[in-house]
Design a protein around this motif. Structure first.
Motif, short mmCIF file in Angstrom:
data_model
loop_
_atom_site.label_atom_id
_atom_site.label_comp_id
_atom_site.label_asym_id
_atom_site.label_seq_id
_atom_site.Cartn_x
_atom_site.Cartn_y
_atom_site.Cartn_z
N ILE A 25 0.10 8.63 -5.20
CA ILE A 25 -1.10 8.89 -4.23
C ILE A 25 -2.22 9.82 -5.35
CG2 ILE A 25 -1.75 10.40 -2.66
CD1 ILE A 25 0.52 9.21 -1.05
N TRP A 26 -1.68 10.87 -6.07
CA TRP A 26 -2.70 11.77 -6.70
C TRP A 26 -3.59 10.68 -7.59
CZ3 TRP A 26 -3.79 16.84 -6.34
CH2 TRP A 26 -2.90 17.36 -5.86
N ARG B 234 -4.12 7.76 -7.34
CA ARG B 234 -5.09 6.58 -7.04
C ARG B 234 -6.09 7.30 -6.14
NH1 ARG B 234 -0.71 1.68 -4.44
NH2 ARG B 234 -0.37 1.38 -6.53
N PHE B 235 -6.01 8.55 -5.67
CA PHE B 235 -7.20 9.13 -5.04
C PHE B 235 -8.03 9.58 -5.66
CE2 PHE B 235 -5.21 7.84 -0.99
CZ PHE B 235 -5.60 8.73 0.05
N PHE B 236 -7.53 10.02 -6.80
CA PHE B 236 -8.59 10.95 -7.91
C PHE B 236 -8.76 10.44 -9.09
CE2 PHE B 236 -6.36 14.34 -4.90
CZ PHE B 236 -7.32 14.34 -4.06
N ARG C 52 0.69 -1.27 0.14
CA ARG C 52 -0.13 0.11 -0.08
C ARG C 52 0.87 1.10 -0.20
NH1 ARG C 52 -3.38 -1.14 5.20
NH2 ARG C 52 -2.55 1.03 5.22
N LYS D 216 -0.01 4.49 0.94
CA LYS D 216 -0.10 5.47 2.03
C LYS D 216 0.79 4.98 3.01
CE LYS D 216 -3.77 5.50 4.58
NZ LYS D 216 -5.07 5.80 5.17
N PRO E 92 -9.19 6.53 2.92
CA PRO E 92 -8.92 6.46 1.43
C PRO E 92 -10.23 6.99 0.96
CG PRO E 92 -9.31 4.29 2.41
CD PRO E 92 -8.94 5.14 3.47
N PRO E 93 -10.32 7.59 -0.35
CA PRO E 93 -11.35 7.98 -1.04
C PRO E 93 -12.49 6.87 -0.99
CG PRO E 93 -9.97 7.88 -2.70
CD PRO E 93 -9.08 7.46 -1.40
N LYS E 94 -13.92 7.18 -1.08
CA LYS E 94 -15.05 6.54 -1.26
C LYS E 94 -15.48 6.53 -2.64
CE LYS E 94 -16.18 6.51 3.36
NZ LYS E 94 -17.07 7.22 4.48
N LYS E 95 -15.66 5.49 -3.26
CA LYS E 95 -16.17 5.53 -4.55
C LYS E 95 -17.54 5.62 -4.72
CE LYS E 95 -12.26 2.94 -6.24
NZ LYS E 95 -11.57 2.50 -7.38
#
Length: 159
Positions: free
Chosen positions: A91-92, A94-96, A39, A41, A156-159
């Motif tokens: 990170i950019w 995977r997050f957005f 991971r 993060k 982590p962001p939620k989809k």
């Protein structure tokens, strides 16, 4: 060669940056390998924290005036730096996601450029007022470690 504020020559200071650059370059494939297999993060948190801890080490090492200790601290700094850029990019993404990354990065770019432009002026002003860089480096070190903690804690962001 003339001496700097801390009594070291410009050559020794240049050598310290060279010492930091080698592990920064050499560790990038290791960080990349780890990014692909674990991971990102926690890795990003470690990279940011190692960078901050290295800055604390540099301030302490310069106070001792032990050149090998200073070079070791810069070596550790290079290890932390080596992971920061690859980790930020992952990170950019995977997050957005690809769909929104351009808009998000575009919105953040003015803040990045503003802070990047102000930082050298602020540090030089601090040096002019205080007569040393220690305090400014300690602030940056603290912020690096704090950013590592924040990176680790952000959900982590939620989809």
């Amino acid at each position: 060669p003339y001496l700097t504020d801390n009594g070291f020559t410009r050559v020794e200071g240049t050598m310290a940056m060279f010492v930091a650059s080698i592990p920064a370059m050499a560790s990038k494939p290791v960080w990349g390998y780890l990014i692909d297999r674990t991971r990102v993060k926690p890795l990003a948190a470690i990279s940011a924290s190692v960078t901050g801890l290295a800055l604390f080490m540099i301030v302490g090492a310069v106070a001792t005036e032990e050149l090998l200790l200073i070079y070791f601290a810069y070596f550790v700094l290079g290890l932390g730096w080596g992971g920061m850029i690859p980790m930020q990019e992952v990170i950019w993404a995977r997050f957005f996601g690809r769909r929104h990354i351009g808009a998000i990065r575009g919105a953040g770019l003015p803040f990045t450029l503003l802070l990047g432009a102000i930082a050298p002026w602020a540090v030089s002003y601090y040096h002019d007022v205080m007569g040393a860089y220690d305090g400014a480096l300690l602030v940056v070190a603290t912020l690096n470690v704090f950013s590592g903690v924040l990176i680790f804690l952000v959900p982590p962001p939620k989809k």
